[in-house]
Design a protein around this motif. Sequence first.
Motif, PDB file in Angstrom:
ATOM      1  N   MET A 103      54.505  48.363  -8.924  1.00  0.00           N
ATOM      2  CA  MET A 103      55.510  48.897  -9.827  1.00  0.00           C
ATOM      3  C   MET A 103      54.884  49.844 -10.844  1.00  0.00           C
ATOM      4  N   GLN A 104      53.800  49.385 -11.471  1.00  0.00           N
ATOM      5  CA  GLN A 104      53.157  50.220 -12.489  1.00  0.00           C
ATOM      6  C   GLN A 104      52.724  51.558 -11.899  1.00  0.00           C
ATOM      7  N   GLN A 105      52.176  51.485 -10.696  1.00  0.00           N
ATOM      8  CA  GLN A 105      51.686  52.713 -10.065  1.00  0.00           C
ATOM      9  C   GLN A 105      52.823  53.707  -9.843  1.00  0.00           C
ATOM     10  N   VAL A 106      53.934  53.194  -9.332  1.00  0.00           N
ATOM     11  CA  VAL A 106      55.045  54.106  -9.055  1.00  0.00           C
ATOM     12  C   VAL A 106      55.619  54.656 -10.345  1.00  0.00           C
ATOM     13  N   ILE A 107      55.707  53.793 -11.378  1.00  0.00           N
ATOM     14  CA  ILE A 107      56.237  54.264 -12.656  1.00  0.00           C
ATOM     15  C   ILE A 107      55.340  55.362 -13.228  1.00  0.00           C
ATOM     16  N   GLN A 108      54.034  55.144 -13.115  1.00  0.00           N
ATOM     17  CA  GLN A 108      53.122  56.161 -13.639  1.00  0.00           C
ATOM     18  C   GLN A 108      53.234  57.457 -12.852  1.00  0.00           C
ATOM     19  N   ARG A 109      53.363  57.309 -11.541  1.00  0.00           N
ATOM     20  CA  ARG A 109      53.514  58.516 -10.726  1.00  0.00           C
ATOM     21  C   ARG A 109      54.785  59.243 -11.137  1.00  0.00           C
ATOM     22  N   HIS A 110      55.820  58.462 -11.402  1.00  0.00           N
ATOM     23  CA  HIS A 110      57.069  59.055 -11.845  1.00  0.00           C
ATOM     24  C   HIS A 110      56.896  59.757 -13.188  1.00  0.00           C
ATOM     25  N   ASN A 111      56.140  59.128 -14.077  1.00  0.00           N
ATOM     26  CA  ASN A 111      55.891  59.741 -15.377  1.00  0.00           C
ATOM     27  C   ASN A 111      55.165  61.070 -15.225  1.00  0.00           C
ATOM     28  N   LEU A 112      54.212  61.102 -14.307  1.00  0.00           N
ATOM     29  CA  LEU A 112      53.491  62.352 -14.073  1.00  0.00           C
ATOM     30  C   LEU A 112      54.464  63.455 -13.678  1.00  0.00           C
ATOM     31  N   HIS A 113      55.418  63.100 -12.815  1.00  0.00           N
ATOM     32  CA  HIS A 113      56.371  64.091 -12.349  1.00  0.00           C
ATOM     33  C   HIS A 113      57.283  64.565 -13.458  1.00  0.00           C
ATOM     34  N   SER A 114      57.772  63.627 -14.251  1.00  0.00           N
ATOM     35  CA  SER A 114      58.760  64.018 -15.249  1.00  0.00           C
ATOM     36  C   SER A 114      58.095  64.455 -16.538  1.00  0.00           C
ATOM     37  N   GLU A 152      76.661  52.379  -5.678  1.00  0.00           N
ATOM     38  CA  GLU A 152      77.794  51.465  -5.475  1.00  0.00           C
ATOM     39  C   GLU A 152      77.527  50.115  -6.133  1.00  0.00           C
ATOM     40  N   LEU A 153      76.298  49.610  -5.950  1.00  0.00           N
ATOM     41  CA  LEU A 153      75.975  48.314  -6.549  1.00  0.00           C
ATOM     42  C   LEU A 153      76.099  48.376  -8.063  1.00  0.00           C
ATOM     43  N   SER A 154      75.590  49.448  -8.658  1.00  0.00           N
ATOM     44  CA  SER A 154      75.644  49.520 -10.118  1.00  0.00           C
ATOM     45  C   SER A 154      77.089  49.594 -10.601  1.00  0.00           C
ATOM     46  N   THR A 155      77.922  50.301  -9.839  1.00  0.00           N
ATOM     47  CA  THR A 155      79.324  50.421 -10.243  1.00  0.00           C
ATOM     48  C   THR A 155      80.095  49.117 -10.021  1.00  0.00           C
ATOM     49  N   LEU A 156      79.998  48.584  -8.813  1.00  0.00           N
ATOM     50  CA  LEU A 156      80.773  47.392  -8.456  1.00  0.00           C
ATOM     51  C   LEU A 156      80.416  46.214  -9.348  1.00  0.00           C
ATOM     52  N   CYS A 157      79.111  46.041  -9.595  1.00  0.00           N
ATOM     53  CA  CYS A 157      78.670  44.808 -10.242  1.00  0.00           C
ATOM     54  C   CYS A 157      78.151  45.035 -11.650  1.00  0.00           C
ATOM     55  N   ASP A 158      78.372  46.241 -12.168  1.00  0.00           N
ATOM     56  CA  ASP A 158      78.009  46.523 -13.540  1.00  0.00           C
ATOM     57  C   ASP A 158      76.517  46.240 -13.778  1.00  0.00           C
ATOM     58  N   ALA A 159      75.677  46.694 -12.840  1.00  0.00           N
ATOM     59  CA  ALA A 159      74.249  46.452 -12.960  1.00  0.00           C
ATOM     60  C   ALA A 159      73.553  47.726 -13.418  1.00  0.00           C
ATOM     61  N   GLU A 160      72.412  47.538 -14.073  1.00  0.00           N
ATOM     62  CA  GLU A 160      71.635  48.713 -14.486  1.00  0.00           C
ATOM     63  C   GLU A 160      70.524  48.902 -13.452  1.00  0.00           C
ATOM     64  N   ILE A 161      70.467  50.077 -12.870  1.00  0.00           N
ATOM     65  CA  ILE A 161      69.574  50.294 -11.741  1.00  0.00           C
ATOM     66  C   ILE A 161      68.729  51.552 -11.915  1.00  0.00           C
ATOM     67  N   ALA A 162      67.462  51.448 -11.542  1.00  0.00           N
ATOM     68  CA  ALA A 162      66.614  52.638 -11.439  1.00  0.00           C
ATOM     69  C   ALA A 162      65.957  52.634 -10.074  1.00  0.00           C
ATOM     70  N   LEU A 163      65.925  53.783  -9.456  1.00  0.00           N
ATOM     71  CA  LEU A 163      65.358  53.903  -8.115  1.00  0.00           C
ATOM     72  C   LEU A 163      64.503  55.160  -8.047  1.00  0.00           C
ATOM     73  N   MET A 164      63.231  54.957  -7.669  1.00  0.00           N
ATOM     74  CA  MET A 164      62.334  56.110  -7.541  1.00  0.00           C
ATOM     75  C   MET A 164      61.810  56.161  -6.120  1.00  0.00           C
ATOM     76  N   VAL A 165      61.871  57.333  -5.512  1.00  0.00           N
ATOM     77  CA  VAL A 165      61.376  57.488  -4.148  1.00  0.00           C
ATOM     78  C   VAL A 165      60.469  58.714  -4.069  1.00  0.00           C
ATOM     79  N   PHE A 166      59.241  58.487  -3.615  1.00  0.00           N
ATOM     80  CA  PHE A 166      58.351  59.612  -3.338  1.00  0.00           C
ATOM     81  C   PHE A 166      58.234  59.777  -1.827  1.00  0.00           C
TER      82      PHE A 166
END
Lengths: 212, 212
Positions: B62-73, A34-48
């Motif tokens: 941040m770097q750690q999570v990005i790297q972990r993400h890279n490992l996954h993808s 929603e935030l990216s759409t409403l406010c034209d923001a570029e977003i990346a979200l990673m969750v482990f």
Amino acid sequence: MTRQKIEIKKIDNISARQVTFSKRRRGLFKKAHELSTLCDAEIALMVFSNTGKLFDYSSSSMQQVIQRHNLHSQELGLSEHPSIELQLELSNQTMLSKELAEKTRELRQLKGEELQEMTIKDLQKLEKLLVGGITRVSQAKEDRVLKDISSLKRKEVQLMEENWRLKQAQHLTPENGHSSECITIVCSSLADIPQDYDTSDTSLKLGLPFPD
Amino acid sequence: MTRQKIEIKKIDNISARQVTFSKRRRGLFKKAHELSTLCDAEIALMVFSNTGKLFDYSSSSMQQVIQRHNLHSQELGLSEHPSIELQLELSNQTMLSKELAEKTRELRQLKGEELQEMTIKDLQKLEKLLVGGITRVSQAKEDRVLKDISSLKRKEVQLMEENWRLKQAQHLTPENGHSSECITIVCSSLADIPQDYDTSDTSLKLGLPFPD
DNA sequence: GGAGCTATGTATAAAAT
DNA sequence: TATTTTATACATAGCTC
């Protein structure tokens, strides 16, 4: 119903944690979108998840956002110093090694192998952990066994009905007596569900000589 | 007041968009943090406003999570020409990560948390492992407790002998009666070795008011 | 382990400051 | 423009199935 406000700290109950994780994760991803759409923001979200499973979202492309992020954070992505990445990997590896050593030690202790430098209090904690584990494992095994038994019993009933039908059919065309006898024997053996499943290997009994 | 539900599409009014951006961005970051805390998840969140400003959050680094993400993808090629060393480290790291994941899973299973895809046989093995562990842990605790107790008893004997000698000495010089009484009281309290050591903290009793 | 429910807590749109 | 206020929309904890 949310009868009380919750405290923001790790949820102890495993299944509650899992449920909350999947609910809140979905909520978070929705809000990010929603935030990216409403406010034209570029977003990346990673969750482990704590089980190591990855969930990610990006308003454009993950790699693109990560690279844009790298540009912002001190030009790390440009490899001005070609060894910076290497340094990162090395420190990362050091960390991984430490974690690995820690987990290995913990495993050995749970198996009762490395107890010399533990206090009585530590040993009590370990004992509680093990009791919790064995409770859950036994319960899981019990559940599985009961499930297998009821599925076997269902099959037994099906086969007996089938058997009966075949017998009826043979009364109409009585020129073949062999197969009837054979099926009767097999079905009666199926009725011997092991009552001492705790020490016998029930799973071996699951390979029936009949296809589903 | 939120007088109407809003449609999720780009907000045209620039200042309204900016206000919404800063409010929702904060909400999103809060939610991300809550999720990571509640569910023990590792999270990275990057947001670029449409003016190009960067906001980011990471539960660890941040770097750690990005790297972990890279490992996954499986897109390990962060740089155009990864050096031989880097490639080595990366493969090394991949291996370490796998080992770590394996140990983590094993630990979780011992704690009874990830049992869904185990067979009855696996569960029985796990049970045996746990029983073995608990046996050894309990034994170690028992040993420790008994050792503490006998060491306490030795001290008790020593102190009683000392006490007796002091009393004898006082019979020769009887002008001081106070300290004798005091020592007698302390020694009798030492005889109270806890019999319910399983729930009390025996180690606390080791800090005696007397030096060795 | 997911899907749905409902009472309650939280986020936030719009307005005020 | 940022913060605060307030009414409303939304998210979700605990529960059931």
